[in-house]
Design an enzyme around this catalytic site. Structure first.
Site: not given
Ligand code: EZ4
Ligand code: CO
Length: 408
Positions: A289, A408
């Site tokens: 990624r 998060w």
């Protein structure tokens, strides 16, 4: 040919971007993206205070040598600030080389391996109705693969869910908020793990089995929680589950892998091939990624993808709106050229961003193409950029319901 100027620009047309412009003595200009969301000025300083003066007088064609000079020469290796700075230099030099050759950059990387790069967009909604509307809007725009993020019952705000799902308003979830300090979100992993499989079941029932669906776990799970989610999502045939654990601990993925056949993608916060060493050689992931902008540029990414290809691992280059159009264009040239392309993330930049950065890439029938303009195919409007001064913005901080800081 020699480098005669190297200038760093910070601008904020909708959000903050850092751009490096390298100019040669015969007037060829190359651009590189150095944007690091929420830490922009650190990279601008690294370039202005420690790199630009070293570039003056160098041969811009010596890309590999310049990369090694900056990486090894600094002694202090790796890290997001260093690698974003090196990436900006590297991409700007590739832009120059391709312009001198009179060819779009992908031609110098081996030429096109496909007609275009399959892109995925971000659909989101707090509830199923809003999510389905967002998916339909993306399908109408031509997307042929879609990332799904939803609210979780009991939580007020969740990463990846747009304030408005209407494209053209703020359909993109922009996690960085303009303010002097980060906003705070809340998190409950058990509630999330109960809810997400029901969302994918509903999406499959509504949209059928064909549409490639993705999901981003954003580093919030432990290995055993990620294994549980991967197993629970198997009936819904995901294209990938992204960033299921905080993968600084690469060994964690062994545990996840042993339990699930849901394909795994990881690496948007990685910055060198070394961060993937165990993941690639042990085949613990399916997609890499990394962003070109955060992983040392075209030179480093081409090597990383060739390494991954030996293990049948494919690309899934990070392409959020905090990668500038320069970084996005660099990704598209790689996507078109490499053999082991998987998919490209494509959030749309705001109209103001696209006025400052004039792009030549296109999106047709779900596929992105970098265009045929020599170089990267992106022009930067310096005068217009000055009208959008830097405006501090921070990514959020997440807390568990008892107040503990969480990923998060
Ligand atoms: O949170 O780029 O998959 N995409 C993502 C992004 C990241 C932001 C952080 O700057 O996870 O939205
Ligand atoms: Co992500």
């Amino acid at each position: 040919m020699k480098i005669s100027h190297a200038d760093v620009f910070v601008t904020s047309p909708g959000r903050n971007f850092v751009t490096l412009k390298i100019t040669t003595d015969d007037g060829v200009v190359g651009y590189g993206d150095a944007t690091l969301n929420g830490r922009e000025l650190a990279v601008a300083s690294y370039l202005r205070d420690h790199v630009t003066s070293l570039l003056i007088g160098r041969d811009p064609h010596r890309i590999e040598d310049t990369w090694q000079y900056l990486y090894r020469g600094a002694y202090w290796r790796r890290g997001p600030v260093t690698m974003a700075a090196i990436a900006a230099v590297d991409v700007a030099l590739w832009d120059i080389k391709a312009k001198v050759a009179g060819l779009p950059l992908y031609q110098l990387l081996g030429g096109a391996s496909r007609t275009g790069a399959l892109a995925y967009g971000h659909a989101s909604g707090f509830d199923l109705e809003a999510l389905f509307d967002s998916i339909r809007e993306h399908l109408e725009l031509g997307y042929r693969a879609i990332r799904i993020q939803t609210g979780v019952p009991g939580l007020d705000s969740v990463y990846g869910v747009a304030a408005s799902t209407k494209i053209g308003e703020r359909y993109d979830y922009e996690p960085a908020q303009r303010s002097a300090a980060p906003s705070e979100e809340q998190w409950d992993t058990r509630a999330y793990l109960r809810h997400v499989p029901t969302v994918f079941e509903a999406v499959r029932n509504e949209f059928g089995p064909e549409l490639p669906l993705l999901h981003d776990g954003h580093h919030r799970m432990t290995p055993i929680q990620a294994a549980k989610l991967g197993k629970a999502l198997e009936p819904y045939d995901l294209f990938w589950l992204e960033d299921c654990t905080p993968a600084e601990n690469q060994e964690a993925l062994r545990l996840v892998r042993q339990h699930t056949t849901t394909p795994l993608a990881i690496g948007e916060i990685f910055n060198t091939a070394f961060d993937y060493q165990t993941l690639i050689t042990e085949q613990l992931i399916d997609y890499v990624r990394s962003a070109v902008t955060h992983t040392g540029g075209i030179t480093a990414m081409k090597k990383l993808f060739d390494f991954a290809a030996l293990y049948q691992i494919k690309s899934g280059i990070h392409g959020p709106t905090d990668i500038s159009p320069v970084g996005q264009a660099a990704a598209l040239h790689l996507d078109l050229a490499i053999h082991n392309f998987g998919i490209q993330e494509y959030m749309r930049h705001s109209p103001e961003t696209l006025e400052v950065f004039k792009t030549s890439y296109s999106f047709t029938d779900g596929l992105l193409h970098p265009g045929e303009t020599p170089g990267l195919g992106v022009e930067y409007d310096e005068q217009l950029a000055e009208k959008f001064p830097y405006d501090p913005a921070y990514l959020p901080v997440n807390r568990l319901l008892d107040g503990t800081v969480h990923d998060w």
